[in-house]
Scaffold this motif. Sequence first.
Motif, PDB file in Angstrom:
ATOM      1  N   ALA A  78      -3.078   2.921 -13.218  1.00 33.44           N
ATOM      2  CA  ALA A  78      -4.499   3.050 -12.891  1.00 33.44           C
ATOM      3  C   ALA A  78      -4.680   2.930 -11.384  1.00 33.44           C
ATOM      4  O   ALA A  78      -3.839   2.344 -10.689  1.00 33.44           O
ATOM      5  N   PRO A  79      -5.768   3.469 -10.822  1.00 39.49           N
ATOM      6  CA  PRO A  79      -6.008   3.353  -9.379  1.00 39.49           C
ATOM      7  C   PRO A  79      -6.324   1.916  -8.971  1.00 39.49           C
ATOM      8  O   PRO A  79      -6.819   1.126  -9.779  1.00 39.49           O
ATOM      9  N   PHE A  80      -6.059   1.603  -7.693  1.00 37.10           N
ATOM     10  CA  PHE A  80      -6.519   0.328  -7.146  1.00 37.10           C
ATOM     11  C   PHE A  80      -8.038   0.323  -6.996  1.00 37.10           C
ATOM     12  O   PHE A  80      -8.693  -0.660  -7.256  1.00 37.10           O
ATOM     13  N   GLY A  81      -8.595   1.435  -6.536  1.00 38.77           N
ATOM     14  CA  GLY A  81     -10.031   1.510  -6.253  1.00 38.77           C
ATOM     15  C   GLY A  81     -10.233   1.967  -4.827  1.00 38.77           C
ATOM     16  O   GLY A  81     -10.185   3.160  -4.529  1.00 38.77           O
ATOM     17  N   THR A  82     -10.419   1.003  -3.914  1.00 41.38           N
ATOM     18  CA  THR A  82     -10.575   1.318  -2.491  1.00 41.38           C
ATOM     19  C   THR A  82      -9.501   0.589  -1.687  1.00 41.38           C
ATOM     20  O   THR A  82      -9.337  -0.629  -1.819  1.00 41.38           O
ATOM     21  N   ILE A  83      -8.779   1.340  -0.867  1.00 43.38           N
ATOM     22  CA  ILE A  83      -7.715   0.793  -0.025  1.00 43.38           C
ATOM     23  C   ILE A  83      -8.151   0.884   1.432  1.00 43.38           C
ATOM     24  O   ILE A  83      -8.655   1.918   1.884  1.00 43.38           O
ATOM     25  N   LEU A  84      -7.972  -0.204   2.162  1.00 40.67           N
ATOM     26  CA  LEU A  84      -8.185  -0.220   3.612  1.00 40.67           C
ATOM     27  C   LEU A  84      -6.829  -0.322   4.286  1.00 40.67           C
ATOM     28  O   LEU A  84      -6.069  -1.251   4.001  1.00 40.67           O
ATOM     29  N   ILE A  85      -6.509   0.631   5.144  1.00 37.51           N
ATOM     30  CA  ILE A  85      -5.275   0.546   5.930  1.00 37.51           C
ATOM     31  C   ILE A  85      -5.645   0.390   7.400  1.00 37.51           C
ATOM     32  O   ILE A  85      -6.510   1.101   7.918  1.00 37.51           O
ATOM     33  N   ILE A  86      -5.027  -0.591   8.051  1.00 36.44           N
ATOM     34  CA  ILE A  86      -5.262  -0.868   9.467  1.00 36.44           C
ATOM     35  C   ILE A  86      -3.956  -0.584  10.205  1.00 36.44           C
ATOM     36  O   ILE A  86      -2.922  -1.168   9.888  1.00 36.44           O
ATOM     37  N   TYR A  87      -3.999   0.313  11.173  1.00 31.51           N
ATOM     38  CA  TYR A  87      -2.769   0.754  11.823  1.00 31.51           C
ATOM     39  C   TYR A  87      -3.043   1.065  13.287  1.00 31.51           C
ATOM     40  O   TYR A  87      -4.174   1.297  13.688  1.00 31.51           O
ATOM     41  N   GLU A  88      -1.971   1.058  14.066  1.00 30.42           N
ATOM     42  CA  GLU A  88      -2.058   1.325  15.489  1.00 30.42           C
ATOM     43  C   GLU A  88      -1.387   2.665  15.779  1.00 30.42           C
ATOM     44  O   GLU A  88      -0.375   2.999  15.171  1.00 30.42           O
ATOM     45  N   SER A  89      -1.976   3.425  16.706  1.00 28.99           N
ATOM     46  CA  SER A  89      -1.388   4.692  17.113  1.00 28.99           C
ATOM     47  C   SER A  89      -1.151   5.568  15.881  1.00 28.99           C
ATOM     48  O   SER A  89      -2.018   5.668  15.035  1.00 28.99           O
TER      49      SER A  89
END
Length: 383
Positions: A78-89
Amino acid sequence: MITIVDESRNEILNANQQDLDAFQRDDRALFDRLVVDSAKVNGMIAAIRSVREQPDPIGQVRSSGVLGNGLRIENRTAPFGTILIIYESRPDVTIEAAMLAFKASNRILLKGGKEAVHTNQVLVNCWHRALAENGLTADWIQLFTLDRQATREFLKNPSQPVDLIVPRGGDRLINFVKEHARCAVLVSGRGNNFAYLAADADWEQVLPIIINAKTDKISACNALDKVLVDEETPGLAAKLRRLGAALRAKSVQLVAEESLLPLLEGAEPIAGESVWYEEFLAPKICFGWVAGVEKATRKINRYSGGHSAVILTVDKAKADVFMEQVDSAAVYHNASTRFTDGGAMGVGAELAISTDKLHHRGPLGLEQLVTNKYYVYGNGHIR
């Protein structure tokens, strides 16, 4: 999306040039990650195509059965729902992370670094065009341009539901997210990868492996930083001089424990214990002594980032001990650590390389961007 990215190639490259012009080039690793050229755009397109052709990961039956009482139970992805990814460059993350999350039926919030803001905006505009052409809303893929304070406030009190956060960067970023987040965090941790050169290592393999692992891409989290040399290695002086010369020829700075300095021309002494914990992301490598495979594994488990580690030996039994005992997401026998990558490992495009143990370690590909759900079918059952 494949068509739109190809048609937008010049716009992407021009936006990236704006970011490059504004970048203070004192951080070579960050700069290397920021660069987008035509070959990288081709790589983005190839990544999209590869994920498009993978099976839908949602609704896959992991287990099923009927209990003695007649209840039928299935466990499905099943899906997680909403994913936040924080990344540089890394503007390519704006493509790969979004496409993986979307195909796994997740919404994604992309918090890229300010150094890539123009490139990321053009890439997200491409996504929004593709979504609109297919009758889907733009909120499936959103770009956040929050500063550090606003990001902190969002982590503490998100203005929309967030089910999973993936910080992709160094210790400072990871610790910042873990301190303030109010939901599950899946860490894409630092590298600080180790190689152990056993006494019986084949030095015709040692040189190309160490050179590749260190110099192929210094800005990658799978690059090599530390080399542990077994003190029982026969002819060690000549071997180390040869390896040191090969690294210097690639403009790699050498640092080493005091007793190894005479064997590594131009090497500097290790400044302190903190160096052993450090991920260099630079043309720099550190050498140390070790007595046997058990002490090597102990030292690696103490200092490494839990990303990748390699043993170079002709003894398979020794390699098996090392690979079982080292607590890293990927362990290698006679191969470069540069293979810790979704594409190189056959996973395909990746969201990140997880160094967490829950729910997955290693490359986070399409199949790993799911959780699970139990489906229970009864006929008037009560307990």
